[in-house]
Design an enzyme around this catalytic site. Structure first.
Site, short mmCIF file in Angstrom:
data_model
loop_
_atom_site.label_atom_id
_atom_site.label_comp_id
_atom_site.label_asym_id
_atom_site.label_seq_id
_atom_site.Cartn_x
_atom_site.Cartn_y
_atom_site.Cartn_z
N LYS A 152 -14.33 -2.66 3.85
CA LYS A 152 -13.18 -2.06 2.78
C LYS A 152 -12.68 -3.48 2.09
O LYS A 152 -12.45 -4.10 2.92
CB LYS A 152 -11.39 -1.02 4.24
CG LYS A 152 -10.63 -0.69 2.96
CD LYS A 152 -9.50 -0.22 3.55
CE LYS A 152 -8.66 -0.63 4.35
NZ LYS A 152 -8.04 -1.33 3.80
N ASP A 167 -12.12 -4.75 7.80
CA ASP A 167 -11.83 -5.14 6.41
C ASP A 167 -11.52 -7.05 5.60
O ASP A 167 -11.42 -7.41 6.91
CB ASP A 167 -9.66 -5.06 6.82
CG ASP A 167 -9.32 -4.14 5.50
OD1 ASP A 167 -9.26 -3.67 4.50
OD2 ASP A 167 -7.79 -4.07 5.93
N GLU A 198 -9.22 -4.30 -0.91
CA GLU A 198 -7.61 -3.40 -1.58
C GLU A 198 -9.00 -3.70 -2.40
O GLU A 198 -9.10 -4.83 -3.61
CB GLU A 198 -7.18 -4.14 -0.99
CG GLU A 198 -6.78 -4.07 -0.34
CD GLU A 198 -5.04 -4.73 0.66
OE1 GLU A 198 -4.50 -5.07 -0.59
OE2 GLU A 198 -5.08 -4.47 1.69
N ASP A 254 -6.77 -5.51 8.19
CA ASP A 254 -5.79 -6.38 8.00
C ASP A 254 -4.98 -6.91 8.04
O ASP A 254 -4.10 -7.47 8.85
CB ASP A 254 -5.92 -7.59 6.78
CG ASP A 254 -5.74 -7.00 5.82
OD1 ASP A 254 -4.79 -5.56 5.60
OD2 ASP A 254 -5.59 -7.20 4.31
N SER A 255 -4.37 -5.04 8.43
CA SER A 255 -2.96 -5.02 9.47
C SER A 255 -3.23 -5.78 10.87
O SER A 255 -1.25 -5.81 11.01
CB SER A 255 -2.87 -4.13 9.52
OG SER A 255 -3.96 -3.00 10.16
N GLU A 278 -3.44 4.96 -0.41
CA GLU A 278 -1.84 4.46 0.45
C GLU A 278 -0.89 4.29 -0.33
O GLU A 278 -1.08 3.96 -2.21
CB GLU A 278 -2.35 3.33 0.88
CG GLU A 278 -1.25 2.46 1.63
CD GLU A 278 -1.11 1.31 2.49
OE1 GLU A 278 -2.39 0.70 2.36
OE2 GLU A 278 0.25 0.76 3.37
O1 KIV Z 1 -4.96 -2.75 7.05
C1 KIV Z 1 -4.96 -1.74 7.56
O2 KIV Z 1 -5.02 -1.10 8.10
C2 KIV Z 1 -5.17 -0.57 6.15
C3 KIV Z 1 -4.26 0.83 6.75
C4 KIV Z 1 -3.68 0.34 6.68
C5 KIV Z 1 -5.66 1.74 5.29
O3 KIV Z 1 -5.51 -1.31 5.20
#
Ligand code: KIV
Length: 263
Positions: free
Chosen positions: A113, A83, A115, A44-45, A180
Site C-alpha cells: 500500500k 505499507d 499513500e 506504517d502506523s 481515510e
Molecule cells: O498505517 C496504517 O495503519 C494505515 C491505516 C490507517 C489505513 O495506513
C-alpha cells in the site's frame, strides 16, 4: 485457502462488507488469523502505535520489513499488505519499484500500500506483478503539508479531485483503496464510481470494507482517539490490572505458590 485480490473484488461484487486490521507482530497476527480477519495491514502506523514515534514519518523500510516478516510468520490464509514508509517511493519510480519488490521478496507480503494518487507508480508495480492498494484522502505521511490531520474533500472542488484520483488509481490497476478522513458522501461517491473495493477509516458507512488500527480497536493507546475510532475493549486497563496483580502477589508472597513451583 489464502485470501487473494480476487476475493476482495468478489466481496464487493456480492455486496459483502469486510474488514482489514493493522497488525505489527506475530501474536497479534495469530489472533487475527484465528478470528478470520481476511486482510492484515502492516501499517506504517507501527511508528506511532508500537515504536513510540510521534508520526509515521520516521518509519524506515528496514523497520517495515522487520514487522512485516513477523506478521507473515503468524499468518496462514489472511492476505498481508505491507505499507510503504515515507520516502521509500516518493523520490523516484525506481525507488518505489525496488522497495515494493523488497516488501514482497524479503517481507513476504502479498501486496503493498502507498499513500497518494501516484498512478504512474501503481501502473509500474502492477505491470511488474506487485498488487497495489491505494490510500487517498487524509494521508498521514503528508501531515506537515496538510497542516495537521485534517479531514479532506470538504469542498466541492476537493471532493471532485478525490473522485478523479480514485478513478485514476483504479485505472492504473490498484486492486483496492483505503479512503481515510473524508466525508461519508464523498466516500459513497467514490465507492460507487470505482469497481475495486474501498476500505474506509474515518470515511463513513458507505465503503465496501472498514479498517481500524488494532491498538485503537483494543483500547491500548495513551492518546485521545480520533472521532472515528471505536474501541471494542480496554486492554490498557486489563494489562495495567494484570501487571499490578502480579506485582502485589510477589510483594505478599502469594506468587509463586506451590502450583507454580517445581518440587
Ligand atoms: O498505517 C496504517 O495503519 C494505515 C491505516 C490507517 C489505513 O495506513
Amino acid at each position: 485457502m489464502p485470501i487473494t485480490v480476487r476475493d476482495l473484488r468478489a466481496f464487493k461484487e456480492r455486496g459483502e462488507r469486510f474488514v482489514m486490521l493493522t497488525a505489527y507482530d506475530y501474536p497479534t497476527a495469530r489472533i487475527l488469523e484465528e478470528a478470520g480477519i481476511p486482510v492484515l495491514l502492516v501499517g506504517d502506523s507501527v511508528g506511532n502505535n508500537a515504536l513510540g514515534y510521534e508520526t509515521t514519518i520516521p518509519v524506515s523500510m528496514e523497520e517495515m520489513l522487520h514487522h512485516t516478516k513477523a506478521v507473515v510468520r503468524g499468518t496462514r490464509s489472511a492476505m498481508v499488505v505491507g505499507d510503504m514508509p515515507f520516502m521509500s517511493y516518493q523520490a523516484s519510480l525506481e525507488d518505489g519499484i525496488r522497495n515494493a519488490g523488497r516488501m514482497l521478496k524479503e517481507g513476504g507480503a502479498q501486496a503493498v500500500k502507498f499513500e497518494g494518487a501516484m498512478s504512474d507508480l501503481a501502473h509500474a508495480l502492477v505491470d511488474r506483478g506487485v498488487p497495489v492498494m491505494a490510500h487517498l484522502g487524509l494521508t498521514p505521511q503528508s501531515v506537515h503539508a496538510m497542516g495537521g490531520y485534517r479531514v479532506q474533500g470538504r469542498t466541492e472542488q476537493d471532493a471532485q479531485r478525490l473522485v478523479i484520483e480514485a478513478e485514476s488509481m483504479a485505472k492504473a490497476g490498484a486492486f483496492a483503496m483505503v479512503l481515510e478522513g473524508i466525508p461519508s458522501e464523498v466516500a459513497r461517491q467514490i465507492t460507487e464510481s470505482v469497481e475495486v473495493p474501498t476500505i474506509g477509516i474515518g470515511a463513513g458507512p458507505h465503503c465496501d470494507g472498514q479498517v481500524l488500527v488494532i491498538t485503537d480497536l483494543l483500547g491500548m493507546s495513551d492518546r485521545r482517539p480520533a472521532k472515528f475510532v471505536k474501541a471494542y475493549a480496554n486492554l490498557r486497563q486489563v494489562i495495567g490490572e494484570a501487571v499490578m496483580a502480579f506485582r502485589d502477589d510477589v510483594a505478599t508472597g502469594a506468587f509463586p505458590d506451590e502450583a507454580h513451583s517445581y518440587s
